[in-house]
Every structure is written in structure tokens, then in C-alpha cells.
Design a protein around this motif. Sequence first.
Motif, mmCIF file in Angstrom:
data_model
loop_
_atom_site.group_PDB
_atom_site.id
_atom_site.type_symbol
_atom_site.label_atom_id
_atom_site.label_comp_id
_atom_site.label_asym_id
_atom_site.label_seq_id
_atom_site.Cartn_x
_atom_site.Cartn_y
_atom_site.Cartn_z
ATOM 1 N N VAL A 1 -58.683 -31.570 3.924
ATOM 2 C CA VAL A 1 -59.057 -30.792 4.847
ATOM 3 C C VAL A 1 -59.134 -31.622 5.924
ATOM 4 O O VAL A 1 -60.239 -32.795 5.769
ATOM 5 C CB VAL A 1 -60.201 -30.058 4.238
ATOM 6 C CG1 VAL A 1 -61.113 -29.491 5.550
ATOM 7 C CG2 VAL A 1 -60.131 -29.022 3.170
ATOM 8 N N ALA B 1 -61.164 -32.265 9.818
ATOM 9 C CA ALA B 1 -62.031 -31.740 10.723
ATOM 10 C C ALA B 1 -61.993 -32.498 11.982
ATOM 11 O O ALA B 1 -60.889 -33.603 12.201
ATOM 12 C CB ALA B 1 -63.487 -31.786 10.122
ATOM 13 N N ILE C 1 -51.021 -17.816 10.420
ATOM 14 C CA ILE C 1 -50.292 -19.124 10.050
ATOM 15 C C ILE C 1 -50.290 -19.328 8.569
ATOM 16 O O ILE C 1 -49.345 -20.272 8.020
ATOM 17 C CB ILE C 1 -51.322 -20.174 10.560
ATOM 18 C CG1 ILE C 1 -52.677 -20.346 10.017
ATOM 19 C CG2 ILE C 1 -51.199 -20.133 12.237
ATOM 20 C CD1 ILE C 1 -53.302 -21.731 9.841
ATOM 21 N N MET D 1 -58.225 -27.903 14.949
ATOM 22 C CA MET D 1 -58.722 -27.737 13.490
ATOM 23 C C MET D 1 -58.248 -26.494 12.958
ATOM 24 O O MET D 1 -58.271 -25.434 13.562
ATOM 25 C CB MET D 1 -60.321 -27.903 13.432
ATOM 26 C CG MET D 1 -61.014 -27.999 11.916
ATOM 27 S SD MET D 1 -62.668 -28.485 11.982
ATOM 28 C CE MET D 1 -63.499 -27.119 12.544
ATOM 29 N N ILE D 2 -58.046 -26.483 11.478
ATOM 30 C CA ILE D 2 -57.632 -25.032 10.950
ATOM 31 C C ILE D 2 -58.588 -25.174 9.663
ATOM 32 O O ILE D 2 -58.774 -26.132 8.942
ATOM 33 C CB ILE D 2 -56.224 -25.370 10.228
ATOM 34 C CG1 ILE D 2 -55.257 -25.540 11.416
ATOM 35 C CG2 ILE D 2 -55.894 -23.947 9.248
ATOM 36 C CD1 ILE D 2 -53.952 -25.690 10.980
ATOM 37 N N GLY D 3 -59.338 -23.953 9.775
ATOM 38 C CA GLY D 3 -60.214 -23.720 8.432
ATOM 39 C C GLY D 3 -61.472 -23.121 8.840
ATOM 40 O O GLY D 3 -61.681 -22.674 10.166
ATOM 41 N N PHE D 4 -62.480 -23.422 8.161
ATOM 42 C CA PHE D 4 -63.790 -22.788 8.422
ATOM 43 C C PHE D 4 -63.613 -21.450 7.363
ATOM 44 O O PHE D 4 -63.645 -21.310 6.439
ATOM 45 C CB PHE D 4 -64.329 -22.596 9.626
ATOM 46 C CG PHE D 4 -65.539 -21.418 9.701
ATOM 47 C CD1 PHE D 4 -66.438 -21.651 8.805
ATOM 48 C CD2 PHE D 4 -65.393 -20.327 10.615
ATOM 49 C CE1 PHE D 4 -67.410 -20.509 8.710
ATOM 50 C CE2 PHE D 4 -66.182 -19.402 10.721
ATOM 51 C CZ PHE D 4 -67.042 -19.442 9.836
ATOM 52 N N LEU D 5 -62.655 -20.511 8.165
ATOM 53 C CA LEU D 5 -62.428 -19.246 7.482
ATOM 54 C C LEU D 5 -60.818 -19.575 7.124
ATOM 55 O O LEU D 5 -59.954 -20.265 7.802
ATOM 56 C CB LEU D 5 -62.407 -18.081 8.589
ATOM 57 C CG LEU D 5 -63.653 -17.709 9.052
ATOM 58 C CD1 LEU D 5 -63.644 -16.668 9.996
ATOM 59 C CD2 LEU D 5 -64.389 -17.064 7.483
ATOM 60 N N PRO D 6 -59.996 -18.868 6.252
ATOM 61 C CA PRO D 6 -58.752 -18.994 5.756
ATOM 62 C C PRO D 6 -57.965 -18.626 7.022
ATOM 63 O O PRO D 6 -58.058 -17.631 7.774
ATOM 64 C CB PRO D 6 -58.594 -18.135 4.713
ATOM 65 C CG PRO D 6 -59.689 -17.895 4.119
ATOM 66 C CD PRO D 6 -60.877 -18.084 5.404
ATOM 67 N N GLY D 7 -57.184 -19.194 7.423
ATOM 68 C CA GLY D 7 -56.014 -19.120 8.572
ATOM 69 C C GLY D 7 -56.861 -19.359 9.927
ATOM 70 O O GLY D 7 -55.982 -19.178 10.887
#
Lengths: 312, 223
Positions: B56, B58, B195, B133-139
Amino acid sequence: MKLLTIKAGPLTTVQDQGRFAAAHLGFPPSGAMDQYHYRLANWLVGNVAEEPCLELTLSGGWWRAEGEVTAALCGAPMAMEVNGHSQPLNTSFRLESGDELRIGPCHQGWRAYLALGGAWDVPRPWGSASVHLASGVGERLRAGEGIAVGSRPSGPPRTLPGHLLRRVEAQRPCILRFASGPEWHHLTLTSQRYFQQQAYTLLPQSDRMGARFQAQEALATSGFEMLSSPVLPGIIQLPPSGQPIVLLRDAQTVGGYPRLGKVAEVDLNRLAQLRPGEEVRFLPIGWDEMARLKGWEERIFEALFGLGRPKG
Amino acid sequence: MLPRYIQIGSSGYEAMPLGERSVLFQLVSPMVSPREIYYQAESIKKMLGTQVADMVLAYASFCLHLAEGSALDLIAHLPEKIRSPTAHGSVSTFVWPICYELGLDWLRLEQHTGLSREAIIHHHLQAEYEVAMIGFLPGFVYLSGLDVRLACPRLENPRVHVPAGAVGIGGSQAGLYSLPSPGGWNLLGMTDINITALESPPNPGDRVRWRRATQDELICLNS
């Protein structure tokens, strides 16, 4: 065979060991909230440890077997009946075609796991059947839907060995062991002491994403700016309210609140059985002790399921 | 002892356990671009091979989730210096469709920016964005590079349900909700990009440009 749902409980979902290959896309691991009882349920029916189970929340449901299957229930003590006859937890039993299985509410604990012997015919996106409702990966179980399981000849019935029985209601306040997290030293010294001495009450706003706690004294950090950074189940976050949240299996992948610590995996399983209003205390341990606790529980399951078995 | 200082390429990180099987790397040297962090994280992931289940990323940190073993052991055995190529490699540029007519917060965006709808659309289409960044919530995709004139504070009362494909502005960042979720960003349009369903999803440091599309051009995600 198929287990047809006549009535689903308040929150019944398919869960397994968790989804570990989609974190880079932002997916939480999800999976059974109480991994201990989930795996025991699978052992009772002769499955591999990673086969899915139905996670029953607070109450069970009503099902009819279409075909034969070995089943078992572990976790919170929910009253169970097969064709009107009471059926104990923690022991495997056979369902014949036409049998009706009813599982009632629990008055202690929070979650139970219904295992069915055989390979589950369910989608496994990114290698896991775990339902994550918030992102639309799977859905809660509904009346009229069935769980299809590959047929398998019945093995000898299994009962949980006594030394593996854990009462979900045992020990209150529940002790949650934790190791310090990256922002622990940003807590004021007074708050560090409060955190380890106060009894915390689990709030009803808790869900599969996080357990919210409250105690008399709010905690404070010596103000600092934090950039969003990775988190995972077990991380203790401190939002501005000063009341901590322990992230659970449906945790987001990054967060912007200070990470005070990480609750030991073995204690997350016990936390999953806590009811709102019940109390916990946080006990600091070292990271070496965290690793030792995890290894200890893994050896229990290696002994049960056998070493070197192929991964499910 | 912990945390351990590890040099990856040209950046210094502190490595520490975040979980029994998760190792956090926090940047200690000055900020570098998302692309740089992605390359450095990839270098260590490649070095460790199948030991790493996932990663992951960030803004100034990344986390390796291990498939086996313990975080403590891994940290203890990391070399002090890990070679990493500087991020000169090719950057992918994604061009995604957006239908502005499906935006839900136009009134708010116009009031906060003091710009007309067409001016906002113009500035939004002009910019090239970087996947931060990708994440926190799915997609969920965080995009940097928003025109400063389009900054708009998050909603006071976040929506309980943001539809999949919503494109938004949160403060000075732009973003995309690939999947339905709650959320507090100002929504200025919709796309049909998810995504999590792409064969090659973007990585941090990749570029995104928006192409104006009509509602009919979008393959409906929410039917």
C-alpha cells in the motif's frame, strides 16, 4: 448439495481468511471477524482452514438442505435446531436432504460461523470469497438464495477438543494487548497513562470496519500534522474526539489519524465477540511478544490441519 | 533497534512494524514524488519476492504486507542500502471520459470558485493530473495537479451514497470514486472508469487527462 436460505439473519455474509492481494487497489482484507472460531468450524467439517463460512451476526437464520452435507457451528452460543431437535455447537453433524436447520439469536458474544463440508461454489475475486458490502463485493445472504457446496462423502464426526474451547463471554473487562504504533510518542505522557489505565466501553456505532470506544478522559496529542499513511485491522486510531477506534477486518487501507498502536491478532478475534456496552482495557506489550502470540496460535492450527498441506 | 533506518535509492526511510506481518516505511528525507516512492517500494518488493503479499502506497510512506514470516524478522534482515532506479522510466498516461452534465454539486462549485460552469470545465479539462495515491476506499484515486482556481472545501455533510464513477474535488485535490461509497467531495461529473476492473490499473505517478463525453458515450456502470 445446496443449502437454501428460507430466512436470513440480520447480517449473514460469506467470509473466509481475507483478501490480501487487493490492498494496492484500496480493498480492505475483510474476512471472518473472529478468525479463531471460523477456522475451528472448518476443521470440524473436514475442510481446509481457508474454505469460506457463513458469518452469522447476533442471530442465525433458517435453512433447508437440498442434498447431504456435514455442518458445524462455532463462536457465539446461538441456539441451533435440526428438524426441531436441539443440536450442540462445536461438534459436526450431518444434514440430509430436506432437513431444516434453524439458528436463533445469541445472548452472549456477537458472531458465529456456520461451516459446510466441501468446496464452496462462490466467486473469489482476488483470491477471497469474503463479502465486503461497502464496495459491492458480494452481498448479504437473502431468503431464497442458496449456498452450493461440492458434495463429499461424510467423514467421521468431529468434536472440538476441550483445550480449544474458548468461552466468548469469558474475561471482562476484555484485555486487548497492543504494541505501540508509529505515532504513539505524539500522545502526551498523561494521555499515554490514561490509555493504559482507563476502562474503555465499546460503543454501538461499531461495525466490521472499526470498534469505537469511549472512556472518561479524552486523549490528546502534542499537535502535529499528519499525512495519510497506511493502516490495517488492529490499528488503534485516535480521531480528534480523543476517543480511540480499533480498526477491524473491513478497515480502510490508509488513514490520517495518529496510529497509537496495533492490537494483537489473537485479541482481535476476542474483540469481534464483544457486545456494545462491554468493557476493555489496553495492555502494552512489545512487538516480539506480538510475534510470539501469533506464532502460538498458528501452531495450534498447524497441529489441527496438518503441516505442509496445500494452501486452499 | 526500531525503527531501523534504511536507504532505498536516493531516499531515507524508517522501517518499523505496523502489524505482526506488516512493515511500514516512513520517508525521513525530504518529500519525493509519488512516482519516486512507487519505484522505491517496487525495488524492495522485487528484492523480497513472494514474501510480499501486497503493498500500500501513501504520500510519504508505504507498507508491505507479508505473505509469511514476521515483520520484526524482516526488518532485522533488511540490508542498510537497497538499490533503486531513479524514476525516469516511462509514465503511462490514461485518458478517461467524463460527463460534466452528470455533476451533482455545480451550484456549490460555482459559488466557491466564483467561476462559471464552463470556465470550471475548461480548467478541469486543461490540467494533466498525477495519480498521487490509490486507496482509503476501494478504487478511490487521489489525483494531484488540480488548477488552484478550482479548489473547493469538502461538503459539510458528506453524502451517504456517492455513485460509482463519480469525479470530484476535495479541497485542492481531484479524485475518482471507482465504487459506490459514502463521501464528502464535490462531484462535478461522472466517468465509466472503475480502476478495480482494469487489467492494468494506474500506479502512483501515472498521468490522467479527462476527455469530455456525453452521457450516451459512458457505458453505464450503475444500471
